[in-house]
Design a protein around this motif. Structure first.
Motif, PDB file in Angstrom:
ATOM      1  N   LEU A  68       0.853  -1.181   0.000  1.00 25.16           N
ATOM      2  CA  LEU A  68       0.000   0.000   0.000  1.00 25.16           C
ATOM      3  C   LEU A  68       0.891   1.234   0.000  1.00 25.16           C
ATOM      4  O   LEU A  68       1.924   1.256   0.669  1.00 25.16           O
ATOM      5  N   THR A  69       0.510   2.226  -0.762  1.00 27.00           N
ATOM      6  CA  THR A  69       1.218   3.501  -0.749  1.00 27.00           C
ATOM      7  C   THR A  69       0.206   4.609  -0.991  1.00 27.00           C
ATOM      8  O   THR A  69      -0.900   4.355  -1.463  1.00 27.00           O
ATOM      9  N   THR A  70       0.561   5.822  -0.626  1.00 27.08           N
ATOM     10  CA  THR A  70      -0.311   6.959  -0.884  1.00 27.08           C
ATOM     11  C   THR A  70       0.386   7.911  -1.847  1.00 27.08           C
ATOM     12  O   THR A  70       1.609   8.045  -1.830  1.00 27.08           O
ATOM     13  N   THR A  71      -0.415   8.538  -2.693  1.00 28.33           N
ATOM     14  CA  THR A  71       0.091   9.519  -3.648  1.00 28.33           C
ATOM     15  C   THR A  71      -0.854  10.714  -3.627  1.00 28.33           C
ATOM     16  O   THR A  71      -1.879  10.686  -2.952  1.00 28.33           O
ATOM     17  N   THR A  72      -0.549  11.731  -4.401  1.00 28.72           N
ATOM     18  CA  THR A  72      -1.455  12.873  -4.497  1.00 28.72           C
ATOM     19  C   THR A  72      -2.753  12.488  -5.193  1.00 28.72           C
ATOM     20  O   THR A  72      -3.768  13.172  -5.043  1.00 28.72           O
ATOM     21  N   ASP A  73      -2.746  11.380  -5.933  1.00 30.70           N
ATOM     22  CA  ASP A  73      -3.962  10.908  -6.613  1.00 30.70           C
ATOM     23  C   ASP A  73      -4.845  10.054  -5.720  1.00 30.70           C
ATOM     24  O   ASP A  73      -6.021   9.858  -6.015  1.00 30.70           O
ATOM     25  N   GLY A  74      -4.278   9.492  -4.647  1.00 29.85           N
ATOM     26  CA  GLY A  74      -5.061   8.646  -3.755  1.00 29.85           C
ATOM     27  C   GLY A  74      -4.231   7.546  -3.121  1.00 29.85           C
ATOM     28  O   GLY A  74      -3.010   7.645  -3.027  1.00 29.85           O
ATOM     29  N   GLY A  91       1.158  -4.251 -10.739  1.00 24.24           N
ATOM     30  CA  GLY A  91      -0.034  -4.679 -10.018  1.00 24.24           C
ATOM     31  C   GLY A  91      -0.725  -3.615  -9.193  1.00 24.24           C
ATOM     32  O   GLY A  91      -1.625  -3.921  -8.425  1.00 24.24           O
ATOM     33  N   TRP A  92      -0.350  -2.344  -9.364  1.00 27.71           N
ATOM     34  CA  TRP A  92      -0.951  -1.277  -8.569  1.00 27.71           C
ATOM     35  C   TRP A  92      -2.367  -0.958  -9.041  1.00 27.71           C
ATOM     36  O   TRP A  92      -2.641  -0.922 -10.235  1.00 27.71           O
ATOM     37  N   MET A  93      -3.259  -0.706  -8.069  1.00 27.06           N
ATOM     38  CA  MET A  93      -4.626  -0.257  -8.329  1.00 27.06           C
ATOM     39  C   MET A  93      -4.864   0.987  -7.479  1.00 27.06           C
ATOM     40  O   MET A  93      -4.422   1.052  -6.338  1.00 27.06           O
ATOM     41  N   LEU A  94      -5.574   1.969  -8.034  1.00 21.67           N
ATOM     42  CA  LEU A  94      -5.750   3.269  -7.386  1.00 21.67           C
ATOM     43  C   LEU A  94      -7.144   3.440  -6.790  1.00 21.67           C
ATOM     44  O   LEU A  94      -8.142   3.197  -7.449  1.00 21.67           O
ATOM     45  N   ILE A  95      -7.178   3.864  -5.522  1.00 20.18           N
ATOM     46  CA  ILE A  95      -8.408   4.346  -4.886  1.00 20.18           C
ATOM     47  C   ILE A  95      -8.298   5.865  -4.901  1.00 20.18           C
ATOM     48  O   ILE A  95      -7.483   6.439  -4.173  1.00 20.18           O
ATOM     49  N   PRO A  96      -9.062   6.542  -5.760  1.00 16.76           N
ATOM     50  CA  PRO A  96      -8.920   7.998  -5.908  1.00 16.76           C
ATOM     51  C   PRO A  96      -9.210   8.761  -4.612  1.00 16.76           C
ATOM     52  O   PRO A  96      -9.998   8.313  -3.774  1.00 16.76           O
ATOM     53  N   THR A  97      -8.584   9.919  -4.464  1.00 18.22           N
ATOM     54  CA  THR A  97      -8.782  10.740  -3.271  1.00 18.22           C
ATOM     55  C   THR A  97     -10.242  11.140  -3.099  1.00 18.22           C
ATOM     56  O   THR A  97     -10.691  11.374  -1.982  1.00 18.22           O
ATOM     57  N   SER A  98     -11.001  11.196  -4.181  1.00 13.69           N
ATOM     58  CA  SER A  98     -12.418  11.567  -4.076  1.00 13.69           C
ATOM     59  C   SER A  98     -13.243  10.507  -3.353  1.00 13.69           C
ATOM     60  O   SER A  98     -14.359  10.774  -2.932  1.00 13.69           O
ATOM     61  N   TYR A  99     -12.688   9.305  -3.190  1.00 14.06           N
ATOM     62  CA  TYR A  99     -13.364   8.223  -2.453  1.00 14.06           C
ATOM     63  C   TYR A  99     -12.779   8.134  -1.043  1.00 14.06           C
ATOM     64  O   TYR A  99     -12.172   7.145  -0.651  1.00 14.06           O
ATOM     65  N   GLY A 100     -12.975   9.196  -0.261  1.00 18.68           N
ATOM     66  CA  GLY A 100     -12.361   9.312   1.058  1.00 18.68           C
ATOM     67  C   GLY A 100     -12.721   8.205   2.022  1.00 18.68           C
ATOM     68  O   GLY A 100     -11.854   7.678   2.735  1.00 18.68           O
ATOM     69  N   ALA A 101     -13.983   7.805   2.076  1.00 17.42           N
ATOM     70  CA  ALA A 101     -14.394   6.744   3.005  1.00 17.42           C
ATOM     71  C   ALA A 101     -13.732   5.421   2.636  1.00 17.42           C
ATOM     72  O   ALA A 101     -13.274   4.673   3.511  1.00 17.42           O
ATOM     73  N   MET A 102     -13.649   5.147   1.343  1.00 12.41           N
ATOM     74  CA  MET A 102     -13.023   3.899   0.888  1.00 12.41           C
ATOM     75  C   MET A 102     -11.528   3.896   1.205  1.00 12.41           C
ATOM     76  O   MET A 102     -10.977   2.890   1.652  1.00 12.41           O
ATOM     77  N   ALA A 103     -10.886   5.033   0.998  1.00 13.89           N
ATOM     78  CA  ALA A 103      -9.460   5.145   1.318  1.00 13.89           C
ATOM     79  C   ALA A 103      -9.226   4.973   2.810  1.00 13.89           C
ATOM     80  O   ALA A 103      -8.296   4.274   3.229  1.00 13.89           O
ATOM     81  N   SER A 104     -10.087   5.587   3.638  1.00  7.90           N
ATOM     82  CA  SER A 104      -9.960   5.460   5.095  1.00  7.90           C
ATOM     83  C   SER A 104     -10.142   4.022   5.552  1.00  7.90           C
ATOM     84  O   SER A 104      -9.384   3.519   6.391  1.00  7.90           O
TER      85      SER A 104
END
Length: 101
Positions: free
Chosen positions: A28-34, A53-66
């Protein structure tokens, strides 16, 4: 007496653009995109150009990222993810569903 059924769709409709992946988050890693994740089982079939193999959870999906970050920190990161392909080198995650290992 009439019975009225009301349905609520909580997950994306499976289809040609949506794919499902199940596994344990191993990186898991965090970026400015999410938040970006990698599953131990690889990427879903609709991820055509996955960079390592990276998949992005966009920053606009805050609850999912949390939710994903809290599961990762607890060491309990078994999930089902629903993804859609992007033109980038990763898939976009539109839903994270915690599952029992």
């Amino acid at each position: 007496m009439r019975v009225i059924r009301i349905g609520v769709r909580l997950s994306p409709e499976p289809g040609p653009r949506c794919s499902i992946g199940k596994g344990k988050i191993i990186n898991l890693t965090t970026t400015t995109d999410g938040v970006m994740i990698i599953l131990d089982t690889g990427v879903p079939t609709n991820c055509v150009n996955p960079y390592l193999g990276w998949m992005l959870i966009p920053t606009s999906y805050g609850a999912m990222a949390s939710l994903t970050l809290s599961m990762w920190l607890r060491g309990d990161a078994h999930v089902t993810v629903y993804t859609t392909p992007t033109t980038d080198t990763y898939c976009a995650v539109n839903q994270v569903d915690p599952v029992e290992p």
